[in-house]
Write an enzyme that holds these catalytic residues in place. Sequence first.
Site, PDB file in Angstrom:
ATOM      1  CB  CYS A   1      -0.833   0.054   1.287  1.00  0.00           C
ATOM      2  SG  CYS A   1      -2.059  -1.214   1.376  1.00  0.00           S
TER       3      CYS A   1
ATOM      4  CD  GLU B   1      -1.096  -6.261  -2.145  1.00  0.00           C
ATOM      5  OE1 GLU B   1      -0.198  -6.739  -1.436  1.00  0.00           O
ATOM      6  OE2 GLU B   1      -2.175  -5.862  -1.687  1.00  0.00           O
TER       7      GLU B   1
HETATM    8  N1  ACO Z   1      -5.533  14.062 -10.084  1.00  0.00           N
HETATM    9  C1  ACO Z   1      -4.858  13.882 -11.215  1.00  0.00           C
HETATM   10  N2  ACO Z   1      -3.556  13.465 -11.246  1.00  0.00           N
HETATM   11  C2  ACO Z   1      -2.981  13.231 -10.069  1.00  0.00           C
HETATM   12  C3  ACO Z   1      -3.642  13.397  -8.842  1.00  0.00           C
HETATM   13  C4  ACO Z   1      -4.970  13.849  -8.886  1.00  0.00           C
HETATM   14  N3  ACO Z   1      -5.621  14.063  -7.753  1.00  0.00           N
HETATM   15  N4  ACO Z   1      -2.809  13.083  -7.827  1.00  0.00           N
HETATM   16  C5  ACO Z   1      -1.647  12.720  -8.396  1.00  0.00           C
HETATM   17  N5  ACO Z   1      -1.758  12.818  -9.738  1.00  0.00           N
HETATM   18  C6  ACO Z   1      -0.714  12.543 -10.721  1.00  0.00           C
HETATM   19  C7  ACO Z   1       0.203  13.742 -10.731  1.00  0.00           C
HETATM   20  O1  ACO Z   1      -0.218  14.661 -11.676  1.00  0.00           O
HETATM   21  C8  ACO Z   1       1.538  13.141 -11.038  1.00  0.00           C
HETATM   22  O2  ACO Z   1       1.706  12.950 -12.404  1.00  0.00           O
HETATM   23  P1  ACO Z   1       2.599  13.942 -13.300  1.00  0.00           P
HETATM   24  O3  ACO Z   1       3.880  14.136 -12.579  1.00  0.00           O
HETATM   25  O4  ACO Z   1       2.735  13.169 -14.546  1.00  0.00           O
HETATM   26  O5  ACO Z   1       1.822  15.192 -13.391  1.00  0.00           O
HETATM   27  C9  ACO Z   1       1.456  11.759 -10.425  1.00  0.00           C
HETATM   28  O6  ACO Z   1       0.071  11.464 -10.266  1.00  0.00           O
HETATM   29  C10 ACO Z   1       2.168  11.686  -9.121  1.00  0.00           C
HETATM   30  O7  ACO Z   1       1.953  12.853  -8.389  1.00  0.00           O
HETATM   31  P2  ACO Z   1       2.642  13.057  -6.976  1.00  0.00           P
HETATM   32  O8  ACO Z   1       2.416  14.473  -6.550  1.00  0.00           O
HETATM   33  O9  ACO Z   1       4.037  12.574  -7.027  1.00  0.00           O
HETATM   34  O10 ACO Z   1       1.797  12.057  -6.109  1.00  0.00           O
HETATM   35  P3  ACO Z   1       1.040  12.290  -4.730  1.00  0.00           P
HETATM   36  O11 ACO Z   1       1.963  12.768  -3.674  1.00  0.00           O
HETATM   37  O12 ACO Z   1      -0.186  13.069  -4.940  1.00  0.00           O
HETATM   38  O13 ACO Z   1       0.698  10.775  -4.350  1.00  0.00           O
HETATM   39  C11 ACO Z   1      -0.704   8.885  -4.391  1.00  0.00           C
HETATM   40  C12 ACO Z   1       0.092   9.876  -5.238  1.00  0.00           C
HETATM   41  C13 ACO Z   1       0.230   8.192  -3.397  1.00  0.00           C
HETATM   42  C14 ACO Z   1      -1.330   7.837  -5.276  1.00  0.00           C
HETATM   43  C15 ACO Z   1      -1.791   9.715  -3.631  1.00  0.00           C
HETATM   44  O14 ACO Z   1      -2.706  10.213  -4.572  1.00  0.00           O
HETATM   45  C16 ACO Z   1      -2.540   8.950  -2.584  1.00  0.00           C
HETATM   46  O15 ACO Z   1      -2.047   8.750  -1.490  1.00  0.00           O
HETATM   47  N6  ACO Z   1      -3.778   8.528  -2.888  1.00  0.00           N
HETATM   48  C17 ACO Z   1      -4.628   7.844  -1.938  1.00  0.00           C
HETATM   49  C18 ACO Z   1      -4.142   6.446  -1.689  1.00  0.00           C
HETATM   50  C19 ACO Z   1      -3.939   5.683  -2.967  1.00  0.00           C
HETATM   51  O16 ACO Z   1      -4.781   5.674  -3.844  1.00  0.00           O
HETATM   52  N7  ACO Z   1      -2.780   5.001  -3.032  1.00  0.00           N
HETATM   53  C20 ACO Z   1      -2.420   4.149  -4.154  1.00  0.00           C
HETATM   54  C21 ACO Z   1      -3.105   2.853  -4.004  1.00  0.00           C
HETATM   55  S1  ACO Z   1      -2.422   1.595  -5.012  1.00  0.00           S
HETATM   56  C22 ACO Z   1      -1.370   0.767  -3.970  1.00  0.00           C
HETATM   57  O17 ACO Z   1      -1.429   1.016  -2.801  1.00  0.00           O
HETATM   58  C23 ACO Z   1      -0.386  -0.206  -4.520  1.00  0.00           C
END
Ligand code: ACO
Length: 501
Positions: free
Chosen positions: A356, A390
């Site tokens: 996660c 995962e």
């Molecule tokens: N809408 C659109 N694009 C987004 C968004 C959003 N809300 N959030 C992130 N992105 C895109 C960004 O634009 C970026 O892409 P780019 O650099 O090509 O523009 C990319 O995703 C990564 O952005 P970061 O700023 O590095 O990521 P962030 O710190 O926001 O973290 C994460 C990404 C961990 C998925 C976060 O959104 C999160 O914690 N989400 C909730 C939990 C979740 O869904 N975790 C993943 C589950 S899958 C697993 O656990 C294996």
Amino acid sequence: MKVTQKIEFDEDVSSICESTGALTEGCRLPVRMHKTEDWPLAEVVSIKDLDGKRQFYVHYVDFNKRLDEWVTEEDVDTRKVQFPRRDGTQTGASTGVTTPKKHHSSLPGSVSRPTSPQPAASNEMVNGNAVLAAALQKKINRKRKLNSVPAPPLAVVPEIPPPIITPAPTPAPIVVIPTTPVPVSVSEEASQDGKNATPRQSGSMVIHQDDVVTRMKNVEMIELGKHRIKPWYFSPYPQELCQMPCIYICEFCLKYRKSRKCLERHLAKCNLRHPPGNEIYRKHTISFFEIDGRKNKVYAQNLCLLAKLFLDHKTLYYDTDPFLFYVMTEFDSRGFHIVGYFSKEKESTEDYNVACILTMPPYQRKGYGKLLIEFSYELSKFEGKTGSPEKPLSDLGLLSYRSYWAQTILEIFISQKPTSDGEKPTITINDICECTSIKKEDVISTLQNLNLINYYKGQYIVCISRDIIDQHKKAMDKRKIRIDSKCLHWTPKDWSKRSKW
Ligand code: ACO
Ligand code: ZN
């Protein structure tokens, strides 16, 4: 535990309800989203009476669950209701005069997408090349600042302490209670003391679960350090805390309290100023702590509880023993503040290098997610293995991984030098896997999604246009914080050689 049945809807048969009184759980109708002028199709998940008025907990059909909310009678459009059909039986075909809705004209199936307060990418929206292309395009267009951690003024930054190596505490006793996987109400004490452990049932700490209770957000608000955060999904915090307007969480040990007063009492006694475990990485203000889910069970469980508020497709288990947790922090004069984390199985039969992953919402969209991902691959490089996250990935997880994979692979292509005799450089998929630790399937799917593979004169070649190179360079310029492998002090353990984690 009540599990939602798979319900069939007859798209052709919609009914006009005289009032909201006829609405039942499971029916679908247009609903005003977040008090905006958008009326997408939504499903009624639950109904409650408040002061003689009905309120509806709705899920917007084409949108991520984090947008689900309670709405009032004024927010539902009863002119076109689809009632669920169970076992082929159609229900609820009432007709009558309706109160016309002033602002709404959309019908089920022709909903308009609002500019939502949370990103509204549904799984359908993020799958497929169109979305990846759009994401790449967005990279050029987007003007927002990425990855810039404002350097704190020198005067307020105390001397950075030496790396923290905490001696392993005595392991908490493992109490395995073979009960329902998600205890909806566990006593605060039992849970926080790690005594409410339930057995791990599969290769992962998480499996999908979908019942009426866990479909609904149950925590109004949390306070974590200086942040107040609105949760996105259900998490099994004790029920008595969920009834409070806010749950107060110690940002260092992650214990939770029902009031600020209780938290203050806790803070007076809590000596932690960083996550437990060993600090294995530090560069500038960013650190990573490695926490063993067996040695620091209470912390690991509380981290999972907190993370579940923002992770939908995963269900929480209390058996944290098989996992390591890598918590990323940002340091200031008050301590090491949690920014995000990922968990990782000590042994993964499927080559998963992340179970996660989460960036805490106040820190999202600033590049920390990619930093976490980069760190997870750095660990895999140290292990000499390839790895993959995962599955299933969430919508935001997929976006982040695709973007990370694309940038990492393009970086390799672009850095290739022509051979001494002027020939184009040659690199194999296996070479890419080896340099990046990205698993082969992910490398191939990334190349396909980027549309870079061409068949030319009997062989597959990768063609990268000037445009792609320019876009890539711009995107990389925005990735200000990067993992520096020289700052990682870590030796992988061979967990298979240990009799019991
Ligand atoms: N809408 C659109 N694009 C987004 C968004 C959003 N809300 N959030 C992130 N992105 C895109 C960004 O634009 C970026 O892409 P780019 O650099 O090509 O523009 C990319 O995703 C990564 O952005 P970061 O700023 O590095 O990521 P962030 O710190 O926001 O973290 C994460 C990404 C961990 C998925 C976060 O959104 C999160 O914690 N989400 C909730 C939990 C979740 O869904 N975790 C993943 C589950 S899958 C697993 O656990 C294996
Ligand atoms: Zn504490």
